[in-house]
Every structure is written in C-alpha cells, then in structure tokens.
Scaffold this motif. Structure first.
Motif, PDB file in Angstrom:
ATOM      1  N   ILE A   1     -65.693  71.936  84.124  1.00  0.00           N
ATOM      2  CA  ILE A   1     -65.146  70.458  83.956  1.00  0.00           C
ATOM      3  C   ILE A   1     -64.891  70.293  82.823  1.00  0.00           C
ATOM      4  O   ILE A   1     -64.113  69.628  82.052  1.00  0.00           O
ATOM      5  CB  ILE A   1     -66.490  69.749  84.832  1.00  0.00           C
ATOM      6  N   LEU A   2     -65.745  70.703  81.692  1.00  0.00           N
ATOM      7  CA  LEU A   2     -65.715  70.498  80.195  1.00  0.00           C
ATOM      8  C   LEU A   2     -64.482  70.983  79.612  1.00  0.00           C
ATOM      9  O   LEU A   2     -63.764  70.334  78.831  1.00  0.00           O
ATOM     10  CB  LEU A   2     -66.813  70.870  79.528  1.00  0.00           C
ATOM     11  N   LEU A   3     -64.192  72.346  80.056  1.00  0.00           N
ATOM     12  CA  LEU A   3     -63.329  72.997  79.282  1.00  0.00           C
ATOM     13  C   LEU A   3     -61.763  72.900  79.768  1.00  0.00           C
ATOM     14  O   LEU A   3     -60.597  72.898  79.376  1.00  0.00           O
ATOM     15  CB  LEU A   3     -63.232  74.498  79.348  1.00  0.00           C
ATOM     16  N   PHE A   4     -61.710  72.577  81.166  1.00  0.00           N
ATOM     17  CA  PHE A   4     -60.364  72.752  81.821  1.00  0.00           C
ATOM     18  C   PHE A   4     -60.069  71.294  82.542  1.00  0.00           C
ATOM     19  O   PHE A   4     -58.714  71.144  83.048  1.00  0.00           O
ATOM     20  CB  PHE A   4     -60.590  73.698  82.912  1.00  0.00           C
ATOM     21  N   SER A   5     -60.752  70.542  82.675  1.00  0.00           N
ATOM     22  CA  SER A   5     -60.398  69.140  83.389  1.00  0.00           C
ATOM     23  C   SER A   5     -59.406  68.449  82.585  1.00  0.00           C
ATOM     24  O   SER A   5     -58.542  67.579  83.149  1.00  0.00           O
ATOM     25  CB  SER A   5     -61.694  68.131  83.847  1.00  0.00           C
ATOM     26  N   THR A   6     -59.752  68.456  81.359  1.00  0.00           N
ATOM     27  CA  THR A   6     -58.578  67.659  80.451  1.00  0.00           C
ATOM     28  C   THR A   6     -57.741  68.784  79.507  1.00  0.00           C
ATOM     29  O   THR A   6     -57.313  68.605  78.272  1.00  0.00           O
ATOM     30  CB  THR A   6     -59.174  66.693  79.443  1.00  0.00           C
ATOM     31  N   ASN A   7     -58.088  69.982  79.904  1.00  0.00           N
ATOM     32  CA  ASN A   7     -57.359  71.092  79.212  1.00  0.00           C
ATOM     33  C   ASN A   7     -57.766  71.376  77.653  1.00  0.00           C
ATOM     34  O   ASN A   7     -57.167  71.766  76.682  1.00  0.00           O
ATOM     35  CB  ASN A   7     -55.916  70.990  79.181  1.00  0.00           C
ATOM     36  N   LEU A   8     -59.229  71.202  77.515  1.00  0.00           N
ATOM     37  CA  LEU A   8     -59.711  71.101  76.111  1.00  0.00           C
ATOM     38  C   LEU A   8     -59.611  72.866  75.876  1.00  0.00           C
ATOM     39  O   LEU A   8     -59.198  73.040  74.401  1.00  0.00           O
ATOM     40  CB  LEU A   8     -61.184  70.713  76.099  1.00  0.00           C
ATOM     41  N   PHE A   9     -59.972  73.767  76.578  1.00  0.00           N
ATOM     42  CA  PHE A   9     -59.819  75.150  76.386  1.00  0.00           C
ATOM     43  C   PHE A   9     -58.211  75.458  75.836  1.00  0.00           C
ATOM     44  O   PHE A   9     -58.053  76.372  74.955  1.00  0.00           O
ATOM     45  CB  PHE A   9     -60.161  76.093  77.429  1.00  0.00           C
ATOM     46  N   PHE A  10     -57.424  74.960  76.612  1.00  0.00           N
ATOM     47  CA  PHE A  10     -55.939  75.337  76.399  1.00  0.00           C
ATOM     48  C   PHE A  10     -55.218  74.540  75.257  1.00  0.00           C
ATOM     49  O   PHE A  10     -54.164  74.680  75.085  1.00  0.00           O
ATOM     50  CB  PHE A  10     -55.153  75.235  77.742  1.00  0.00           C
ATOM     51  N   ASN A  11     -56.100  73.530  74.362  1.00  0.00           N
ATOM     52  CA  ASN A  11     -55.730  73.523  73.349  1.00  0.00           C
ATOM     53  C   ASN A  11     -55.465  74.419  72.117  1.00  0.00           C
ATOM     54  O   ASN A  11     -54.901  74.044  71.150  1.00  0.00           O
ATOM     55  CB  ASN A  11     -56.623  72.316  72.761  1.00  0.00           C
ATOM     56  N   VAL A  12     -55.750  75.547  72.683  1.00  0.00           N
ATOM     57  CA  VAL A  12     -55.183  76.796  71.596  1.00  0.00           C
ATOM     58  C   VAL A  12     -53.534  76.814  71.475  1.00  0.00           C
ATOM     59  O   VAL A  12     -53.300  77.398  70.682  1.00  0.00           O
ATOM     60  CB  VAL A  12     -55.958  78.005  72.376  1.00  0.00           C
TER      61      VAL A  12
END
Length: 455
Positions: free
Chosen positions: A181-192
């Motif tokens: 939820i933390l990393l993928f629900s608003t694409n925080l991980f894919f901010n790369v």
C-alpha cells in the motif's frame, strides 16, 4: 580546583562534561552540524564544472523523464499545475552564476519553463535543493537519465530497510501488505521515473526512520529510548527538510511517528504511546521548520531581510488563503464543485485528493476497499464481543497506532489550497501513508480481537 578555562573564564570540568553529555546539548550540536553540512553540500554542488553540467542538462531536454509535465486534470478538480518536478533538476543545474558558488547556491536564480513553453524567471531561495550535489554529479557524468540510478538504489534500499524494521513487530503478511500500500498505491516506488526529487527525499527519510525504529528497539531503558528518539527525529526532520520541495512533509511526519510507535515494547504502548509520538512529532517537526528557515536566514544575508521574508510570508498566505485572496476555485470548475469548495475548502481538499488517488491507480482503490472491509470487520467483532476489558485494550492500542494521521488531517486543514493545486504532483501521495497506517492498525485490531475471542 577541577576547572578549565574557556575564553579566560574558569569553568568546572565536571559540570562542562555533564552538559556536553546532556540531551539538549546533543540536540543543538547535531542540528548545527547538519546546517553546516547542508551549506557545504549545496556550495560544493556549484563548484563542479559548470560547462559540462550545463551541456548535459541541455541535452536532457529530449529525455522521456521530462516529456510528461503535470497538467490540469478535469476528472477531479485539480489546480492548474503545469510543471514537472524532474525539470527542476536541470533548471537548478543551469541556475545563473552569481560570481561565487556560495552566492549562486543562496540565490538559486533559475528560468522555470511553463506549460506553454514560456519562461518564468524566479529565485528559489526558499528551498535548500539538498539533492543538487547528487544530481549535479549525475549530470556531470551524463544526462538526467543517470539520476535514475541513485534514485532507484535509494528506493530499493528504503523498501528493504522498512521491511526489516516492520518485520520486527508485524507478521510477514501484514508487513508485505503495509509496504504494498505504501509503495504502490500512489506510485511512490515508481517515482524513480515519475518524480525523482520526491523519490530521493522520501526514501532517504524512510531509510532513516527504519534505522531509528531498529535502534529504539535495542534501547536498554526508557531514558536511552527517549534520547535516541529525539536525536533521530532531529536528524530525520532536518535531512528531509534539506531534500524536500514541500511535497508531503505531513505524511512523512506521520510515518515517522508510526515507526517510533512500533518500536515501543508492546506492553508499554498504552502508557508511553502519546508521549513517544509527541517527542517524535516535535523533534521532526521543529527540526524540519528550523532547517527550512535557516535557508531564509542564509538568503537574507545576501538578498536582504525584507525581500526574503516578504516573499516567504506571501507564499504562506497563498497556500492557506480564503476568499478572494485564494487561487481557488478555478473559473472552469462545475458550479457544484465551486459550491463544495466555498462551503469547506478543507473537506474539499480531503475528498479531491483521495478521489484523484483512487481513480488514478487501481492499487489505491483496492487499498481503500481493503482498509474499509478490515475496519468494518473490527467494528463487527468488537460489537459481538461485548465491552470486555481485554477487547477494549486491543481497540485502544490499534487506534493509538493510527494517531499519527492527525498530522495529515492538520495539513489538509491548514494547507488545503496547496494540496488541491498540487493534486497530480503530490497532493494525492498523502493517501498512501494514510491507507498503509490504517491497514496496519486495522489488521492488528482484528487479530487482537480474534485472539481474545479464542481465549
């Protein structure tokens, strides 16, 4: 006499040693060391060979990382945001030379590209641009695509550190669900690739708060726990302020408080929870604010106090404005949205950012549904189980775990226009932290209630 001389005055050596070992001294010393490091970092960034960096920055204009600028989104009443945070990397790298690296860093005079292809000439002395040394080194090596490498490394390292810290307290399924939820629900991980600057600031903070949680867990007593918590909070708040673009500070503070909470021994959570979270909140928050203000002070010595602080106060008024002084509502909004905003800008900010987050990412929508289902199950279990003392304690502990979300609510109340105008950029990102914390607290409550029932 057990004394040493400081500036010609005798000082008791024992008292001096005791003061140096005290928490207030350590806090002040740590904060000042960090401020000096920040100034040196940004100054060093402007000491690198400018022709090579500017050439690579110019060549990055055709990069796919700069092709998708944030635009007005009519699906939800987003504001007229027309900039791409990735573009700041090359704009700051090409900032006007002021004659010395220190003054260039202080003034941060850049040409900001608008949606229409025009140029807005402005000075960004409000921000530290703490990522500039890293991004300038990458631009010295190649184009903006090179920045993806350290950003991706930070994202992977931050995710791994968070997993280790969470697994100390939670089961594997709960930990993986929280991180998903933390990393993928608003694409925080894919901010790369989407937002390199937010990626750098968020994952550096996530690494630091994860390490803090692990260090707190090994504290031998309550005093050591408090000392470590305050110092880690000061450091994390200052570093995040140095790296941040005023994106999601409230959400990061909430996440920081959550990691402090889970480090508490489970039996001591009810009596130490509020104090621990307040220490984490004020340590992080005050350090964040004072670090931000230090850039204004540095800029004021170069540009003058009136110019800097009138600009800063104007920005604060803009994002918390009401009525005719506000940027909103936009003229082309449907009448019902205009009326909704005028009725309650705060509620509008909450609903519009959440709505955008869920219609933009199916993971966020599924996360919301999962969190809702879990808390309905908690409510049903608590009603069926009656008002037993053990069940009441389980519910209180789970609700205390979600207490940091009050900080995010405060952001929507005070900075509502900031959240609405920046919905596509980072206004919606707050909900990743909200849903992740509600998921963890809900699952913990449900498991606790079921274990009480089985007993």
């Amino acid at each position: 006499m057990d004394a040493i001389f400081v500036f010609g005055c005798p000082v008791n050596k024992t008292r001096l040693t005791s003061f140096a070992d005290s928490l207030p001294f350590k806090v002040m010393f740590l904060f000042l060391v960090l401020q000096v490091a920040f100034v040196l970092s940004n100054t060093a960034a402007n000491c690198l060979p400018r022709p090579v960096i500017e050439s690579h920055a110019q060549g990055s204009e055709s990069s796919a990382l700069l092709s998708n600028m944030y635009v007005y989104d009519h699906r939800v009443a987003a504001g007229p945001v027309c900039f791409d945070n990735n573009r700041f990397i090359i704009e700051v790298a090409r900032q006007k030379d002021q004659g010395s690296p220190f003054k260039t860093m202080t003034v941060a005079e850049i040409d900001d590209v608008t949606k229409a292809g025009g140029i807005t000439h402005q000075q960004y002395y409000r921000y530290w641009h703490g990522w500039q040394l890293l991004t300038n080194v990458c631009l010295f090596i190649g184009g903006i695509d090179v920045v993806v490498v350290p950003a991706a490394a930070l994202a992977i390292a931050g995710s791994a550190c968070a997993y280790v810290a969470l697994r100390k307290r939670f089961s594997k399924p709960l930990t993986l669900g929280f991180l998903a939820i933390l990393l993928f629900s608003t694409n925080l991980f894919f901010n790369v690739i989407g937002d390199l600057l937010l990626c750098i600031s968020f994952f550096v903070a996530l690494i630091m708060m994860s390490c803090m949680s692990l260090r707190l867990e090994s504290a031998p007593n309550a005093r050591a726990f408090t000392s470590r918590l305050v110092l880690w909070s000061i450091a994390t708040g200052a570093v995040f302020s140095f790296l941040d673009f005023l994106t999601i500070p409230a959400a990061v503070v909430a996440l920081h408080c959550f990691f402090a909470f889970i480090a508490l021994p489970e039996g001591e959570r009810p009596k130490r929870c509020v104090v621990t979270m307040m220490q984490a909140l004020f340590g992080f928050g005050l350090s964040f604010v004072f670090t931000w203000a230090m850039k204004w002070v540095v800029a004021a010595f170069v540009l003058g106090w009136n110019e800097v602080f009138s600009n800063v106060l104007g920005e604060m008024g803009l994002w918390s404005a009401h009525g005719t002084s506000s940027l909103l509502p936009q003229a082309d909004w449907p009448q019902i949205l205009k009326e909704f905003y005028c009725m309650s800008p705060q509620l509008f900010a909450i609903c519009s950012t959440a709505g955008y987050a869920m219609i933009s990412n199916v993971v966020c929508l599924v996360s919301f549904a999962a969190v809702l289902a879990i808390w309905i199950a908690v409510l049903v279990c608590s009603i069926r189980g009656g008002a037993q003392e053990g069940r009441r304690k389980v519910l209180i502990q789970s609700l205390l775990m979600a207490l940091p979300l009050v900080v995010i609510l405060g952001y929507f109340v005070v900075m509502h226009d900031h959240a609405i105008v920046h919905i596509p950029v980072f206004g919606c990102k707050n909900w990743a932290i909200v849903f992740a914390i509600l998921f963890a607290s809900g699952v913990s409550a449900l498991r606790g209630l079921r274990s009480r029932k089985a007993a």
